[in-house]
Enzyme design. Structure first.
Site, PDB file in Angstrom:
ATOM      1  N   ARG A   1      -0.131  14.394  10.127  1.00 33.47           N
ATOM      2  CA  ARG A   1       0.654  15.600   9.850  1.00 33.47           C
ATOM      3  C   ARG A   1       0.395  16.010   8.411  1.00 33.47           C
ATOM      4  O   ARG A   1       0.142  15.169   7.555  1.00 33.47           O
ATOM      5  CB  ARG A   1       2.147  15.296   9.991  1.00 33.47           C
ATOM      6  CG  ARG A   1       2.595  14.936  11.375  1.00 33.47           C
ATOM      7  CD  ARG A   1       4.071  14.518  11.374  1.00 33.47           C
ATOM      8  NE  ARG A   1       4.940  15.505  10.732  1.00 33.47           N
ATOM      9  CZ  ARG A   1       5.646  15.277   9.619  1.00 33.47           C
ATOM     10  NH1 ARG A   1       5.586  14.124   9.016  1.00 33.47           N
ATOM     11  NH2 ARG A   1       6.425  16.219   9.114  1.00 33.47           N
TER      12      ARG A   1
ATOM     13  N   ARG B   1       5.916  23.824   3.830  1.00 34.59           N
ATOM     14  CA  ARG B   1       7.291  24.319   3.703  1.00 34.59           C
ATOM     15  C   ARG B   1       7.248  25.803   3.427  1.00 34.59           C
ATOM     16  O   ARG B   1       6.620  26.214   2.451  1.00 34.59           O
ATOM     17  CB  ARG B   1       7.903  23.674   2.466  1.00 34.59           C
ATOM     18  CG  ARG B   1       8.912  22.630   2.747  1.00 34.59           C
ATOM     19  CD  ARG B   1       9.502  22.178   1.428  1.00 34.59           C
ATOM     20  NE  ARG B   1       9.676  20.744   1.477  1.00 34.59           N
ATOM     21  CZ  ARG B   1       9.798  19.986   0.425  1.00 34.59           C
ATOM     22  NH1 ARG B   1       9.756  20.511  -0.785  1.00 34.59           N
ATOM     23  NH2 ARG B   1       9.963  18.701   0.558  1.00 34.59           N
TER      24      ARG B   1
ATOM     25  N   GLU C   1      -4.798   7.522 -13.499  1.00 35.86           N
ATOM     26  CA  GLU C   1      -4.803   6.574 -12.374  1.00 35.86           C
ATOM     27  C   GLU C   1      -6.113   6.742 -11.602  1.00 35.86           C
ATOM     28  O   GLU C   1      -6.405   7.839 -11.117  1.00 35.86           O
ATOM     29  CB  GLU C   1      -3.603   6.913 -11.485  1.00 35.86           C
ATOM     30  CG  GLU C   1      -3.221   5.851 -10.504  1.00 35.86           C
ATOM     31  CD  GLU C   1      -1.904   6.207  -9.806  1.00 35.86           C
ATOM     32  OE1 GLU C   1      -0.867   6.352 -10.476  1.00 35.86           O
ATOM     33  OE2 GLU C   1      -1.938   6.356  -8.577  1.00 35.86           O
TER      34      GLU C   1
ATOM     35  N   ARG D   1      -5.975  -2.292  -1.443  1.00 27.90           N
ATOM     36  CA  ARG D   1      -6.618  -1.245  -2.230  1.00 27.90           C
ATOM     37  C   ARG D   1      -6.167  -1.401  -3.661  1.00 27.90           C
ATOM     38  O   ARG D   1      -5.001  -1.692  -3.931  1.00 27.90           O
ATOM     39  CB  ARG D   1      -6.215   0.132  -1.697  1.00 27.90           C
ATOM     40  CG  ARG D   1      -7.280   0.676  -0.764  1.00 27.90           C
ATOM     41  CD  ARG D   1      -6.879   1.961  -0.122  1.00 27.90           C
ATOM     42  NE  ARG D   1      -6.380   2.912  -1.095  1.00 27.90           N
ATOM     43  CZ  ARG D   1      -5.329   3.697  -0.873  1.00 27.90           C
ATOM     44  NH1 ARG D   1      -4.674   3.630   0.259  1.00 27.90           N
ATOM     45  NH2 ARG D   1      -4.938   4.558  -1.770  1.00 27.90           N
TER      46      ARG D   1
ATOM     47  N   ARG E   1      -4.674  10.967 -10.594  1.00 29.30           N
ATOM     48  CA  ARG E   1      -3.428  11.502 -11.136  1.00 29.30           C
ATOM     49  C   ARG E   1      -3.354  11.231 -12.636  1.00 29.30           C
ATOM     50  O   ARG E   1      -3.934  10.248 -13.114  1.00 29.30           O
ATOM     51  CB  ARG E   1      -2.204  10.812 -10.509  1.00 29.30           C
ATOM     52  CG  ARG E   1      -2.176  10.820  -9.009  1.00 29.30           C
ATOM     53  CD  ARG E   1      -0.799  10.554  -8.489  1.00 29.30           C
ATOM     54  NE  ARG E   1      -0.288   9.211  -8.786  1.00 29.30           N
ATOM     55  CZ  ARG E   1       0.919   8.794  -8.446  1.00 29.30           C
ATOM     56  NH1 ARG E   1       1.743   9.608  -7.806  1.00 29.30           N
ATOM     57  NH2 ARG E   1       1.322   7.561  -8.721  1.00 29.30           N
TER      58      ARG E   1
ATOM     59  N   ASP F   1       8.678   1.233   0.410  1.00 30.06           N
ATOM     60  CA  ASP F   1       9.259   1.955  -0.709  1.00 30.06           C
ATOM     61  C   ASP F   1      10.394   1.093  -1.264  1.00 30.06           C
ATOM     62  O   ASP F   1      10.886   0.186  -0.592  1.00 30.06           O
ATOM     63  CB  ASP F   1       9.799   3.320  -0.245  1.00 30.06           C
ATOM     64  CG  ASP F   1       8.746   4.415  -0.363  1.00 30.06           C
ATOM     65  OD1 ASP F   1       7.877   4.315  -1.261  1.00 30.06           O
ATOM     66  OD2 ASP F   1       8.795   5.374   0.430  1.00 30.06           O
TER      67      ASP F   1
ATOM     68  N   TYR G   1       3.472  -1.927   3.199  1.00 29.38           N
ATOM     69  CA  TYR G   1       3.886  -0.987   2.159  1.00 29.38           C
ATOM     70  C   TYR G   1       5.377  -0.701   2.336  1.00 29.38           C
ATOM     71  O   TYR G   1       5.822  -0.275   3.399  1.00 29.38           O
ATOM     72  CB  TYR G   1       3.103   0.343   2.189  1.00 29.38           C
ATOM     73  CG  TYR G   1       3.638   1.222   1.081  1.00 29.38           C
ATOM     74  CD1 TYR G   1       3.205   1.048  -0.223  1.00 29.38           C
ATOM     75  CD2 TYR G   1       4.661   2.135   1.308  1.00 29.38           C
ATOM     76  CE1 TYR G   1       3.756   1.769  -1.274  1.00 29.38           C
ATOM     77  CE2 TYR G   1       5.228   2.863   0.270  1.00 29.38           C
ATOM     78  CZ  TYR G   1       4.764   2.668  -1.016  1.00 29.38           C
ATOM     79  OH  TYR G   1       5.323   3.366  -2.061  1.00 29.38           O
TER      80      TYR G   1
HETATM   81  C1  LIG Z   1       1.215   2.214  -7.284  1.00 28.48           C
HETATM   82  C2  LIG Z   1       2.537   2.114  -6.574  1.00 28.48           C
HETATM   83  C3  LIG Z   1       3.461   3.125  -6.699  1.00 28.48           C
HETATM   84  C4  LIG Z   1       4.682   3.035  -6.048  1.00 28.48           C
HETATM   85  N1  LIG Z   1       5.563   4.064  -6.175  1.00 28.48           N
HETATM   86  C5  LIG Z   1       6.742   4.006  -5.545  1.00 28.48           C
HETATM   87  C6  LIG Z   1       7.673   5.091  -5.635  1.00 28.48           C
HETATM   88  O1  LIG Z   1       7.417   6.104  -6.304  1.00 28.48           O
HETATM   89  N2  LIG Z   1       8.849   4.986  -4.959  1.00 28.48           N
HETATM   90  C7  LIG Z   1       9.160   3.883  -4.202  1.00 28.48           C
HETATM   91  O2  LIG Z   1      10.253   3.846  -3.624  1.00 28.48           O
HETATM   92  N3  LIG Z   1       8.305   2.837  -4.117  1.00 28.48           N
HETATM   93  C8  LIG Z   1       7.116   2.876  -4.758  1.00 28.48           C
HETATM   94  N4  LIG Z   1       6.246   1.812  -4.673  1.00 28.48           N
HETATM   95  C9  LIG Z   1       6.660   0.605  -3.922  1.00 28.48           C
HETATM   96  C10 LIG Z   1       7.400  -0.434  -4.802  1.00 28.48           C
HETATM   97  O3  LIG Z   1       6.552  -0.851  -5.833  1.00 28.48           O
HETATM   98  C11 LIG Z   1       7.832  -1.626  -3.933  1.00 28.48           C
HETATM   99  O4  LIG Z   1       8.750  -1.200  -2.960  1.00 28.48           O
HETATM  100  C12 LIG Z   1       8.511  -2.773  -4.678  1.00 28.48           C
HETATM  101  O5  LIG Z   1       7.909  -3.033  -5.902  1.00 28.48           O
HETATM  102  C13 LIG Z   1       8.453  -4.024  -3.818  1.00 28.48           C
HETATM  103  O6  LIG Z   1       9.168  -5.086  -4.406  1.00 28.48           O
HETATM  104  P1  LIG Z   1       8.815  -6.572  -3.995  1.00 28.48           P
HETATM  105  O7  LIG Z   1       9.833  -7.445  -4.634  1.00 28.48           O
HETATM  106  O8  LIG Z   1       8.595  -6.683  -2.550  1.00 28.48           O
HETATM  107  O9  LIG Z   1       7.362  -6.833  -4.637  1.00 28.48           O
HETATM  108  P2  LIG Z   1       6.854  -6.919  -6.134  1.00 28.48           P
HETATM  109  O10 LIG Z   1       7.481  -5.878  -6.971  1.00 28.48           O
HETATM  110  O11 LIG Z   1       5.380  -6.973  -6.094  1.00 28.48           O
HETATM  111  O12 LIG Z   1       7.410  -8.347  -6.633  1.00 28.48           O
HETATM  112  C14 LIG Z   1       6.829  -9.569  -6.269  1.00 28.48           C
HETATM  113  C15 LIG Z   1       6.905 -10.473  -7.476  1.00 28.48           C
HETATM  114  O13 LIG Z   1       6.491 -11.789  -7.105  1.00 28.48           O
HETATM  115  C16 LIG Z   1       5.693 -12.321  -8.155  1.00 28.48           C
HETATM  116  N5  LIG Z   1       4.849 -13.376  -7.583  1.00 28.48           N
HETATM  117  C17 LIG Z   1       3.845 -13.216  -6.681  1.00 28.48           C
HETATM  118  N6  LIG Z   1       3.297 -14.409  -6.390  1.00 28.48           N
HETATM  119  C18 LIG Z   1       3.982 -15.332  -7.103  1.00 28.48           C
HETATM  120  C19 LIG Z   1       3.857 -16.752  -7.227  1.00 28.48           C
HETATM  121  N7  LIG Z   1       2.938 -17.421  -6.552  1.00 28.48           N
HETATM  122  N8  LIG Z   1       4.689 -17.398  -8.062  1.00 28.48           N
HETATM  123  C20 LIG Z   1       5.640 -16.697  -8.778  1.00 28.48           C
HETATM  124  N9  LIG Z   1       5.783 -15.363  -8.688  1.00 28.48           N
HETATM  125  C21 LIG Z   1       4.965 -14.692  -7.855  1.00 28.48           C
HETATM  126  C22 LIG Z   1       4.925 -11.129  -8.657  1.00 28.48           C
HETATM  127  O14 LIG Z   1       4.411 -11.334  -9.960  1.00 28.48           O
HETATM  128  C23 LIG Z   1       5.974 -10.015  -8.609  1.00 28.48           C
HETATM  129  O15 LIG Z   1       6.699  -9.955  -9.807  1.00 28.48           O
HETATM  130  C24 LIG Z   1       4.995   1.899  -5.262  1.00 28.48           C
HETATM  131  C25 LIG Z   1       4.061   0.875  -5.129  1.00 28.48           C
HETATM  132  C26 LIG Z   1       2.840   0.984  -5.761  1.00 28.48           C
HETATM  133  C27 LIG Z   1       1.829  -0.107  -5.564  1.00 28.48           C
END
Ligand SMILES: Cc1cc2nc3c(=O)[nH]c(=O)nc-3n(C[C@H](O)[C@H](O)[C@H](O)COP(=O)(O)OP(=O)(O)OC[C@H]3O[C@@H](n4cnc5c(N)ncnc54)[C@H](O)[C@@H]3O)c2cc1C
Length: 364
Positions: free
Chosen positions: A169, A173, A297, A246, A277, A347, A345
């Site tokens: 899609r 708008r 980026e 990626r 970006r 958010d 993925y």
């Molecule tokens: C480029 C990008 C842009 C984004 N933009 C948006 C946005 O605009 N809006 C939105 O809602 N979401 C966005 N997101 C998504 C958002 O980043 C995630 O929803 C969120 O960060 C996920 O949290 P998490 O705790 O699952 O993972 P993470 O934030 O990755 O946390 C995992 C943590 O575990 C740690 N870790 C990993 N392995 C180990 C280990 N072996 N020992 C100890 N520590 C470890 C890592 O260092 C990290 O700190 C974006 C994501 C990306 C990649």
């Protein structure tokens, strides 16, 4: 002995840790990086919060999640309204009446709809590739100026070589509305995302610079249960193979300017400009500092060991993930959660929702 050892201090780990502590459990958080917060971590530069792992805009339609985060930090009224730059011509995103007026000099929604309808007819029959699919949805002008180059940079391939199904899609708008998201709630934490993480982890023991997979022996037996938010394949020492991601490359510059581009997010939609970006961080928080920080980026191929950004959800990776998920399900004392452990993925609002649901099941 702790009740929970939480591996990773991103949103999933921090929300779970907070809920466990609130429920009276003892928790220890370990984090591989030197800072907490995972991907939402920001580095403060001269009063500007620089989004170190990619621009993050909080948006949600979940009232409960919005109320949850607002307990910890106030959100500003930032609304994401990115601008596309195609060879120096600027267009509002997402595709809306402002975009169409600039593209065609039209005035009414009917005129815009007629233009799109006319240009869509360039494709007859079933679209054979992404280019044909995009044209069949929004016509040639929007495709050429706003989709083609950007998509080709993201995928590193020409749109005629990409499969049609990638784009299902392309919302248009017919109102003058530049708000990128359709969600009910949106904003950036006042004072930055670190405030949210710090509030979630308030009073919780955190050890940074500790990679669980490298010193597992030391932490084994330290807690009754582990909440693991790192990469699922790394947990199993990649024994079934590596999941692919990626990559992204960021180039951040300090500029002696008050206002460089007038918007937080500018997309470069021509293929010749190598980045996709440019983020001007101060605009997320309406900054008035005398300098500015901008980040270009670049899409990049990902190599094992590099920062993992987006999962590649193709058949190979999905099958491999399923096999890891089966192994994970057998680890009775380990909960796997978050974007890396679930190879998904998410958010921010979804990851918070998922961590709260997990805490709800676990901490009854
Ligand atoms: C480029 C990008 C842009 C984004 N933009 C948006 C946005 O605009 N809006 C939105 O809602 N979401 C966005 N997101 C998504 C958002 O980043 C995630 O929803 C969120 O960060 C996920 O949290 P998490 O705790 O699952 O993972 P993470 O934030 O990755 O946390 C995992 C943590 O575990 C740690 N870790 C990993 N392995 C180990 C280990 N072996 N020992 C100890 N520590 C470890 C890592 O260092 C990290 O700190 C974006 C994501 C990306 C990649």
């Amino acid at each position: 002995m702790y009740d929970y050892l939480i591996v990773g201090s991103g949103l999933f780990g921090a929300v779970f840790a907070h809920e466990a502590k609130k429920a009276g459990r003892s928790v220890l958080v370990i984090e591989r990086r030197e800072n907490v917060g995972g991907n939402i971590y920001c580095e403060e530069m001269e009063g500007i919060n620089v989004h170190k792992y990619g621009a993050h805009i909080f948006h949600t339609s979940y009232k409960d999640v919005w109320e949850y985060v607002n307990q910890f930090v106030e959100f500003n009224n930032y609304v994401n309204s990115p601008v596309a730059n195609y060879k120096g011509e600027l267009y509002n995103l997402p595709f809306n009446m402002n975009t169409f007026a600039k593209l065609w000099g039209i005035v009414t929604p009917d005129e815009a709809a007629a233009k799109i309808a006319e240009q869509r007819t360039a494709i007859k029959g079933e679209p054979q590739n992404l280019e044909e699919q995009a044209i069949s949805l929004v016509g040639t002008d929007i495709y050429t100026k706003l989709i083609k180059g950007y998509t080709e940079k993201q995928w590193g391939r020409s749109c005629t070589e990409l499969p049609a199904f990638i784009i299902k899609r392309l919302p248009v708008r017919y109102t003058f509305d530049n708000n990128y998201f359709n969600d009910r709630y949106q904003g950036i934490p006042v004072g930055g995302y670190n405030k949210l993480i710090d509030a979630l982890l308030d009073g919780i023991e955190v050890r940074t610079g500790v990679d669980y997979n490298e010193c597992r022996a030391e932490y084994e037996g330290m807690a009754k249960k582990v909440v693991y938010t790192g990469p699922v394949d790394a947990y199993f020492d990649y024994k079934l193979g590596q999941l692919e991601y990626r990559g992204l490359r960021f180039e951040t510059e300090r500029l002696e300017e008050v206002n460089h581009q007038g918007v937080a997010v500018m997309n470069y939609t021509e293929r010749e400009v190598p980045y996709t970006r440019v983020i001007e961080h101060k605009h997320f928080e309406f900054g008035t500092q005398p300098v500015t920080y901008v980040t270009k980026e670049y899409p990049a191929d990902w190599q094992p060991g590099e920062e993992a950004y987006y999962p590649v959800n193709n058949e190979r990776n999905q099958n491999l993930y399923q096999q890891y998920a089966e192994l994970a399900a057998k680890e009775e004392k380990v909960i796997f959660g978050g974007r890396l452990a679930e190879y998904k993925y998410y958010d921010m609002d979804d990851v918070i929702k998922s961590a709260l649901a997990c805490a709800g099941r676990e901490l009854q």
